[in-house]
Design a protein around this motif. Structure first.
Motif, short mmCIF file in Angstrom:
data_model
loop_
_atom_site.label_atom_id
_atom_site.label_comp_id
_atom_site.label_asym_id
_atom_site.label_seq_id
_atom_site.Cartn_x
_atom_site.Cartn_y
_atom_site.Cartn_z
N LEU A 65 0.79 -1.30 -0.02
CA LEU A 65 0.00 0.03 -0.03
C LEU A 65 0.77 1.20 -0.01
CD1 LEU A 65 -2.60 -1.20 2.45
CD2 LEU A 65 -3.10 -0.91 -0.01
N THR A 66 2.15 1.33 0.50
CA THR A 66 2.61 2.38 0.73
C THR A 66 4.08 2.63 0.07
OG1 THR A 66 3.81 1.52 2.83
CG2 THR A 66 1.75 2.88 3.11
N ARG A 84 -2.42 -2.17 12.20
CA ARG A 84 -3.23 -1.05 11.69
C ARG A 84 -2.08 -0.14 10.91
NH1 ARG A 84 -6.58 -0.15 16.83
NH2 ARG A 84 -4.68 0.92 17.37
N ILE A 87 -2.55 6.31 10.03
CA ILE A 87 -3.24 7.24 9.11
C ILE A 87 -2.69 8.44 8.39
CG2 ILE A 87 -5.41 6.62 10.65
CD1 ILE A 87 -5.06 9.38 12.02
N GLU A 89 -0.09 7.69 6.49
CA GLU A 89 0.61 7.19 5.37
C GLU A 89 -0.55 7.17 4.16
OE1 GLU A 89 3.50 5.74 4.98
OE2 GLU A 89 4.10 6.02 7.10
N GLN A 90 0.04 7.67 3.09
CA GLN A 90 -0.61 7.58 1.80
C GLN A 90 -0.55 6.44 1.03
OE1 GLN A 90 0.20 11.04 -0.57
NE2 GLN A 90 -1.54 11.07 -1.82
N THR A 91 -1.63 5.78 0.90
CA THR A 91 -1.87 4.50 0.11
C THR A 91 -1.73 4.70 -1.46
OG1 THR A 91 -4.02 4.14 -0.19
CG2 THR A 91 -3.00 3.66 1.83
N GLN A 94 -4.83 5.97 -2.52
CA GLN A 94 -5.47 7.19 -2.60
C GLN A 94 -4.37 7.79 -3.91
OE1 GLN A 94 -3.76 7.52 1.13
NE2 GLN A 94 -5.91 8.08 2.03
N ASN A 111 -5.31 -4.34 7.80
CA ASN A 111 -4.36 -3.29 7.99
C ASN A 111 -5.28 -2.12 8.85
OD1 ASN A 111 -2.56 -3.49 4.96
ND2 ASN A 111 -1.78 -3.55 6.96
N TYR A 117 -8.71 3.69 9.59
CA TYR A 117 -7.94 2.64 8.87
C TYR A 117 -8.74 1.80 8.15
CZ TYR A 117 -5.52 3.91 13.40
OH TYR A 117 -5.04 4.60 14.14
N SER A 121 -11.40 4.46 3.87
CA SER A 121 -10.70 5.79 4.33
C SER A 121 -9.43 5.95 3.65
CB SER A 121 -10.60 5.77 6.06
OG SER A 121 -11.78 5.81 6.39
N ARG A 122 -8.96 4.88 3.11
CA ARG A 122 -7.67 4.69 2.44
C ARG A 122 -7.61 4.89 1.00
NH1 ARG A 122 -4.70 3.84 7.24
NH2 ARG A 122 -2.98 5.04 6.01
#
Length: 369
Positions: A65-66, A84, A87, A89-91, A94, A111, A117, A121-122
């Motif tokens: 994701l990151t 988790r 929050i 962190e940008q995925t 996104q 995650n 989380y 929301s990601r």
């Protein structure tokens, strides 16, 4: 605002399986099962020989994701909050959503359970599946759809694939980003009868790296895992066929890999270690990538690579200019995918889990237990 440098950017599909080892594909030498659709994906695309993930579920997913080592994003365990992703962190979802892509995830998240989380929301417009690391029933299970409890339809992998196909059909005229974190062959060892019948009395010709099976339970566990892998292959075939039928296969990037080593002592190309190990058998995964309009079929990449590389790689292939604001540990693999190995610099990859460390570079590896 749409941020991309291609008029018609490619679609992106990531298929991630759960507890499927390097050796759980016929293309990797397993003689006890057949995975023709996944094999074809590799033979008509790119195969990475030395691709590494984390030893367990949540860390690998966080790194996908990151593009960053999982500990940077606060992921240090698989439960009690350690799974988790921070929050701030940008995925990857996104990033692609900001570039104008429709985004969806169907499957095991692992995650973080609730907002902020939660997948919605990601960066994922649509989510269907379960957010924990383990689910107890694979037939008509209680799942969630965008935060609402719903009842699944049939075997969970078939159901998740159906949602993926529906998403593709709905978004075929626009760029889409689809994440399919399929949750097998993780336990419970449940699989449709049509797949189990082939394996329930099968004599296995290959044994695990740690020696022969000791109990009937171990044998049946392996039989069930192989049956689940063939079910995954059938569903991958259904998805690829739908891409062809809809006329979007040529400009869709499909990436397939596993989240860690096998969840049992089954054949794994004689590599030491399994799930939870920082040895080769716990962290080495197939990576198969197909993009007919952008990558030459039959390409093989021998350089070492990591799950952290997928975010920068897919962004560059799709022409997505915006990147997460934080430092990315991954490196774009685009030159290797295009056969440009000149100038590719040696690198070191590190894996950690519960005090164990594995270090790999192009010629050597080091393990600390």
């Amino acid at each position: 605002m749409c941020i991309r440098d291609r008029e018609n950017p490619p679609n992106v599909i990531i298929i991630l399986t759960d507890d499927q080892g390097w050796g759980d594909l016929s293309i990797k030498g397993n003689l006890d099962l057949s995975t023709p659709n996944i094999d074809k994906l590799g033979r008509t695309g790119v195969q990475f020989d030395r691709f590494f993930v984390s030893p367990v579920c949540s860390p690998t997913r966080a790194e996908l994701l990151t593009g960053r080592y999982h500990v940077r994003g606060g992921v240090y365990s698989t439960s009690t909050g350690g799974e988790r992703l921070d929050i701030d962190e940008q995925t990857i979802a996104q990033v692609f959503k900001k570039a104008g892509y429709s985004t969806a995830a169907y499957g095991k998240w692992h995650n973080g359970m609730q907002a902020p989380y939660h997948p919605n929301s990601r960066g994922f417009d649509d989510y269907y599946g379960f957010c924990s690391g383990h689910w107890g029933n694979y037939y008509n299970p209680v799942l969630e759809h965008n935060g609402n409890l719903v009842k699944g339809e049939g075997f969970i992998i078939d159901d998740l694939t159906n949602h993926g196909i529906d998403f593709i059909k709905k978004n075929k005229a626009n760029p889409f980003f689809l994440y399919l974190p399929l949750n097998t062959p993780h336990s419970p060892m449940q699989v449709p009868d049509v797949f189990w019948e082939k394996f329930k009395n099968k004599t296995l010709s290959q044994i695990g790296s740690n020696g022969p099976f000791q109990t009937q339970h171990q044998i049946d566990h392996t039989r069930a895992a192989l049956a689940m892998c063939e079910n995954i292959d059938w569903n991958v075939g259904r998805l690829l066929k739908k891409l062809d039928q809809l006329g979007v296969a040529e400009d869709t990037i499909v990436a397939f890999f596993h989240d860690n080593g096998p969840n049992g002592n089954r054949w794994n190309a004689d590599m030491e270690g399994r799930k939870g190990s920082t040895e080769e058998g716990g962290t080495r995964s197939p990576l198969l990538i197909k993009w007919p309009n952008g990558i030459k079929p039959g390409t093989k990449v021998m350089q070492i690579a990591s799950v952290r590389d997928l975010l920068p790689t897919l962004c560059e292939l799709a022409g997505v200019k915006e990147k997460p604001s934080k430092f990315i540990d991954g490196k774009s693999l685009k030159p290797l995918l295009l056969g440009n190995v000149n100038g590719w610099k040696p690198r070191t990859l590190i894996s950690t889990w519960k005090g164990k460390v594995g270090v790999r570079e192009s010629r050597f590896r080091l393990s600390y237990k």
